[in-house]
Design a protein around this motif. Structure first.
Motif, PDB file in Angstrom:
ATOM      1  N   LEU A 147      48.177  33.783  40.709  1.00  0.00           N
ATOM      2  CA  LEU A 147      49.476  33.538  41.338  1.00  0.00           C
ATOM      3  C   LEU A 147      49.341  32.466  42.420  1.00  0.00           C
ATOM      4  CD1 LEU A 147      52.387  35.006  41.155  1.00  0.00           C
ATOM      5  CD2 LEU A 147      51.841  35.628  43.490  1.00  0.00           C
ATOM      6  N   ILE A 183      47.355  40.551  27.087  1.00  0.00           N
ATOM      7  CA  ILE A 183      48.057  40.265  28.341  1.00  0.00           C
ATOM      8  C   ILE A 183      48.623  38.859  28.217  1.00  0.00           C
ATOM      9  CG2 ILE A 183      47.810  39.942  30.833  1.00  0.00           C
ATOM     10  CD1 ILE A 183      45.731  42.129  30.804  1.00  0.00           C
ATOM     11  N   GLY A 192      30.595  34.492  30.031  1.00  0.00           N
ATOM     12  CA  GLY A 192      30.953  33.526  28.985  1.00  0.00           C
ATOM     13  C   GLY A 192      32.433  33.191  29.027  1.00  0.00           C
ATOM     14  N   ASP A 193      32.752  32.042  28.450  1.00  0.00           N
ATOM     15  CA  ASP A 193      34.144  31.575  28.390  1.00  0.00           C
ATOM     16  C   ASP A 193      34.747  32.077  27.077  1.00  0.00           C
ATOM     17  OD1 ASP A 193      36.496  30.171  28.019  1.00  0.00           O
ATOM     18  OD2 ASP A 193      35.711  28.312  28.886  1.00  0.00           O
ATOM     19  N   ILE A 194      35.690  32.980  27.172  1.00  0.00           N
ATOM     20  CA  ILE A 194      36.243  33.642  25.987  1.00  0.00           C
ATOM     21  C   ILE A 194      37.078  32.671  25.147  1.00  0.00           C
ATOM     22  CG2 ILE A 194      38.440  34.553  26.926  1.00  0.00           C
ATOM     23  CD1 ILE A 194      35.861  36.632  24.971  1.00  0.00           C
ATOM     24  N   THR A 195      37.396  31.510  25.700  1.00  0.00           N
ATOM     25  CA  THR A 195      38.179  30.533  24.926  1.00  0.00           C
ATOM     26  C   THR A 195      37.268  29.650  24.062  1.00  0.00           C
ATOM     27  OG1 THR A 195      38.192  28.782  26.600  1.00  0.00           O
ATOM     28  CG2 THR A 195      39.876  30.474  26.802  1.00  0.00           C
ATOM     29  N   GLY A 217      42.907  41.774  34.555  1.00  0.00           N
ATOM     30  CA  GLY A 217      41.860  42.299  33.670  1.00  0.00           C
ATOM     31  C   GLY A 217      41.037  43.364  34.377  1.00  0.00           C
ATOM     32  N   GLY A 248      55.089  40.059  35.355  1.00  0.00           N
ATOM     33  CA  GLY A 248      55.934  39.174  36.169  1.00  0.00           C
ATOM     34  C   GLY A 248      55.052  38.517  37.215  1.00  0.00           C
ATOM     35  N   ALA A 249      55.326  38.767  38.494  1.00  0.00           N
ATOM     36  CA  ALA A 249      54.548  38.135  39.566  1.00  0.00           C
ATOM     37  C   ALA A 249      53.603  39.158  40.190  1.00  0.00           C
ATOM     38  CB  ALA A 249      55.490  37.573  40.616  1.00  0.00           C
ATOM     39  N   PHE A 250      52.312  38.925  40.010  1.00  0.00           N
ATOM     40  CA  PHE A 250      51.295  39.868  40.497  1.00  0.00           C
ATOM     41  C   PHE A 250      50.427  39.218  41.556  1.00  0.00           C
ATOM     42  CE2 PHE A 250      52.848  42.252  37.104  1.00  0.00           C
ATOM     43  CZ  PHE A 250      52.472  43.559  37.338  1.00  0.00           C
ATOM     44  N   GLU A 307      44.600  35.939  42.107  1.00  0.00           N
ATOM     45  CA  GLU A 307      44.237  34.526  42.347  1.00  0.00           C
ATOM     46  C   GLU A 307      45.090  33.570  41.520  1.00  0.00           C
ATOM     47  OE1 GLU A 307      40.070  33.583  42.047  1.00  0.00           O
ATOM     48  OE2 GLU A 307      39.571  35.126  43.513  1.00  0.00           O
ATOM     49  N   ALA A 360      38.002  38.632  30.111  1.00  0.00           N
ATOM     50  CA  ALA A 360      38.476  38.081  31.389  1.00  0.00           C
ATOM     51  C   ALA A 360      38.845  39.199  32.370  1.00  0.00           C
ATOM     52  CB  ALA A 360      39.666  37.142  31.147  1.00  0.00           C
ATOM     53  N   SER A 409      36.873  40.276  35.366  1.00  0.00           N
ATOM     54  CA  SER A 409      36.144  40.446  36.627  1.00  0.00           C
ATOM     55  C   SER A 409      37.086  40.488  37.823  1.00  0.00           C
ATOM     56  CB  SER A 409      35.113  39.331  36.813  1.00  0.00           C
ATOM     57  OG  SER A 409      35.749  38.081  36.961  1.00  0.00           O
ATOM     58  N   LYS A 410      38.309  39.985  37.639  1.00  0.00           N
ATOM     59  CA  LYS A 410      39.264  39.917  38.746  1.00  0.00           C
ATOM     60  C   LYS A 410      40.670  40.201  38.208  1.00  0.00           C
ATOM     61  CE  LYS A 410      36.935  35.818  40.557  1.00  0.00           C
ATOM     62  NZ  LYS A 410      37.130  34.376  40.698  1.00  0.00           N
ATOM     63  N   GLY A 411      41.595  40.297  39.131  1.00  0.00           N
ATOM     64  CA  GLY A 411      43.018  40.298  38.780  1.00  0.00           C
ATOM     65  C   GLY A 411      43.428  41.380  37.800  1.00  0.00           C
ATOM     66  N   ASN A 456      42.646  38.695  27.166  1.00  0.00           N
ATOM     67  CA  ASN A 456      43.110  38.095  28.417  1.00  0.00           C
ATOM     68  C   ASN A 456      42.284  36.837  28.627  1.00  0.00           C
ATOM     69  OD1 ASN A 456      44.447  37.926  30.946  1.00  0.00           O
ATOM     70  ND2 ASN A 456      42.798  39.041  31.980  1.00  0.00           N
TER      71      ASN A 456
HETATM   72  P1  NAP Z   1      43.011  35.928  38.028  1.00  0.00           P
HETATM   73  O1  NAP Z   1      43.230  36.874  39.146  1.00  0.00           O
HETATM   74  O2  NAP Z   1      42.727  34.497  38.313  1.00  0.00           O
HETATM   75  O3  NAP Z   1      41.821  36.551  37.134  1.00  0.00           O
HETATM   76  C1  NAP Z   1      41.458  35.936  35.941  1.00  0.00           C
HETATM   77  C2  NAP Z   1      40.234  36.644  35.389  1.00  0.00           C
HETATM   78  O4  NAP Z   1      39.942  36.088  34.124  1.00  0.00           O
HETATM   79  C3  NAP Z   1      38.979  36.439  36.214  1.00  0.00           C
HETATM   80  O5  NAP Z   1      38.140  37.552  36.044  1.00  0.00           O
HETATM   81  C4  NAP Z   1      38.368  35.201  35.588  1.00  0.00           C
HETATM   82  O6  NAP Z   1      36.984  35.099  35.877  1.00  0.00           O
HETATM   83  C5  NAP Z   1      38.641  35.487  34.117  1.00  0.00           C
HETATM   84  N1  NAP Z   1      38.756  34.307  33.266  1.00  0.00           N
HETATM   85  C6  NAP Z   1      39.607  33.272  33.419  1.00  0.00           C
HETATM   86  N2  NAP Z   1      39.455  32.400  32.425  1.00  0.00           N
HETATM   87  C7  NAP Z   1      38.482  32.904  31.612  1.00  0.00           C
HETATM   88  C8  NAP Z   1      37.872  32.462  30.418  1.00  0.00           C
HETATM   89  N3  NAP Z   1      38.228  31.298  29.865  1.00  0.00           N
HETATM   90  N4  NAP Z   1      36.921  33.226  29.836  1.00  0.00           N
HETATM   91  C9  NAP Z   1      36.557  34.407  30.403  1.00  0.00           C
HETATM   92  N5  NAP Z   1      37.109  34.872  31.536  1.00  0.00           N
HETATM   93  C10 NAP Z   1      38.057  34.135  32.133  1.00  0.00           C
HETATM   94  O7  NAP Z   1      44.268  35.891  37.025  1.00  0.00           O
HETATM   95  P2  NAP Z   1      45.329  37.039  36.657  1.00  0.00           P
HETATM   96  O8  NAP Z   1      46.475  36.939  37.583  1.00  0.00           O
HETATM   97  O9  NAP Z   1      44.630  38.310  36.477  1.00  0.00           O
HETATM   98  O10 NAP Z   1      45.878  36.467  35.274  1.00  0.00           O
HETATM   99  C11 NAP Z   1      45.421  36.917  34.018  1.00  0.00           C
HETATM  100  C12 NAP Z   1      46.352  36.340  32.955  1.00  0.00           C
HETATM  101  O11 NAP Z   1      47.673  36.836  33.156  1.00  0.00           O
HETATM  102  C13 NAP Z   1      46.438  34.810  32.995  1.00  0.00           C
HETATM  103  O12 NAP Z   1      46.547  34.308  31.675  1.00  0.00           O
HETATM  104  C14 NAP Z   1      47.732  34.580  33.747  1.00  0.00           C
HETATM  105  O13 NAP Z   1      48.319  33.336  33.424  1.00  0.00           O
HETATM  106  C15 NAP Z   1      48.575  35.747  33.227  1.00  0.00           C
HETATM  107  N6  NAP Z   1      49.680  36.051  34.119  1.00  0.00           N
HETATM  108  C16 NAP Z   1      49.461  36.320  35.436  1.00  0.00           C
HETATM  109  C17 NAP Z   1      50.560  36.575  36.248  1.00  0.00           C
HETATM  110  C18 NAP Z   1      50.388  36.888  37.728  1.00  0.00           C
HETATM  111  O14 NAP Z   1      51.392  36.967  38.438  1.00  0.00           O
HETATM  112  N7  NAP Z   1      49.193  37.045  38.230  1.00  0.00           N
HETATM  113  C19 NAP Z   1      51.859  36.551  35.728  1.00  0.00           C
HETATM  114  C20 NAP Z   1      52.034  36.282  34.381  1.00  0.00           C
HETATM  115  C21 NAP Z   1      50.939  36.025  33.588  1.00  0.00           C
HETATM  116  P3  NAP Z   1      36.220  33.686  35.828  1.00  0.00           P
HETATM  117  O15 NAP Z   1      37.089  32.696  36.524  1.00  0.00           O
HETATM  118  O16 NAP Z   1      34.920  33.937  36.489  1.00  0.00           O
HETATM  119  O17 NAP Z   1      36.065  33.370  34.367  1.00  0.00           O
END
Ligand code: NAP
Length: 248
Positions: A190, A137, A63-66, A20, A183-185, A188, A14, A16-18, A87
């Protein structure tokens, strides 16, 4: 500091964004060869192109890692990583009265069982090669649960409990497993949980008074994945600008 991982191989789920992607950039800067995964091809292609400026090998897997198929595809591309970053997307917020068994199974699959199965697939190779770094993560909610994120609180603490045991059995083989609790990042995800964005009072609750950046996660993950971090295992590292009040 030379992190001592140039030429190693990392599988980043996971990414491609955020957050990861933040990890992918940090590891590529250190000269690590990467396989990154996500469901959407477009963002993966864009991220792989961005990573290509670092002189390492970059591969991506759609692919969906879940799911079993998603994990199989990721592991086919990278069967013997030195580094694994677990992640995936987080479960939706809501009221637990609305969540049936299927909702719980989905959350457990994504945020507890998927990372455990990824670890199961690669950890014995790491042990045999005497080098392995695994980072999960998870979320600050593991230490400071967020009421409307009950699915996340439940699934991620299940993973944390499991890792607490496993990480003590692998470390003597130079294979560490740690958890990173954001925490809060500014990502997308968020905006998914807080569509209006963080309010002034949300930001005021963070002692640093701002959201974190993916780079601030990536750099710490790169250190945890480094040769230098052999003595760090089984930890829950909070990265939240001081948001979590507590001593541990
Ligand atoms: P994000 O910006 O939405 O990025 C999520 C990344 O994961 C994208 O590359 C997405 O690409 C990929 N992805 C999502 N579901 C997937 C799946 N089932 N299989 C493969 N790839 C997948 O989210 P993020 O903020 O980086 O969050 C990452 C993790 O940290 C999440 O579990 C989130 O709950 C946790 N977290 C985030 C925060 C925060 O403030 N941002 C705080 C606490 C915890 P595709 O959609 O193309 O698959």
């Amino acid at each position: 500091m030379d992190l001592g991982i140039r030429g190693k191989t990392a599988l980043l789920c996971a990414a491609s964004k955020g957050l990861g992607k933040g990890c992918a950039l940090a590891l590529a800067r250190e000269g690590v060869n990467l396989v990154i995964t996500a469901r959407g091809r477009e963002a993966l292609e864009a991220t792989a192109a961005e990573l290509s400026k670092y002189k390492t090998t970059i591969q991506f897997v759609v692919g969906d890692i879940t799911t079993a198929e998603g994990r199989e595809a990721a592991l086919k591309a990278c069967p013997s990583p030195d580094i694994l970053v677990n992640n995936a997307g987080g479960p939706p917020p809501g009221d637990f009265r609305d969540w049936d068994r299927d909702a719980w199974i989905k959350a457990l699959d994504a945020n507890m069982i998927a990372p455990i199965l990824m670890i199961r697939a690669v950890v014995d190779g790491m042990i045999a090669r005497k080098f392995g770094r695994i980072v999960n993560i998870t979320s600050g909610a593991v230490k400071s649960p967020i009421p409307e994120l009950g699915l996340s609180n439940g699934a991620r603490t299940g993973l944390t409990g499991f890792i607490a045991g496993l990480s003590r059995t692998t470390v003597r083989h130079n294979t560490t497993i740690n958890n990173l609790l954001p925490g809060a990042f500014d990502t997308e995800r968020l905006r998914e949980v807080y569509p209006e964005g963080p309010t002034e009072s949300d930001l005021a609750a963070i002692p640093l008074r701002r959201l974190g950046t993916p780079r601030e996660i990536g750099d710490l993950v790169a250190f945890l994945c480094s040769d230098r971090a052999a003595y760090v295992t089984g930890t829950l590292i909070t990265v939240d600008g001081g948001l979590t009040r507590g001593l541990v």
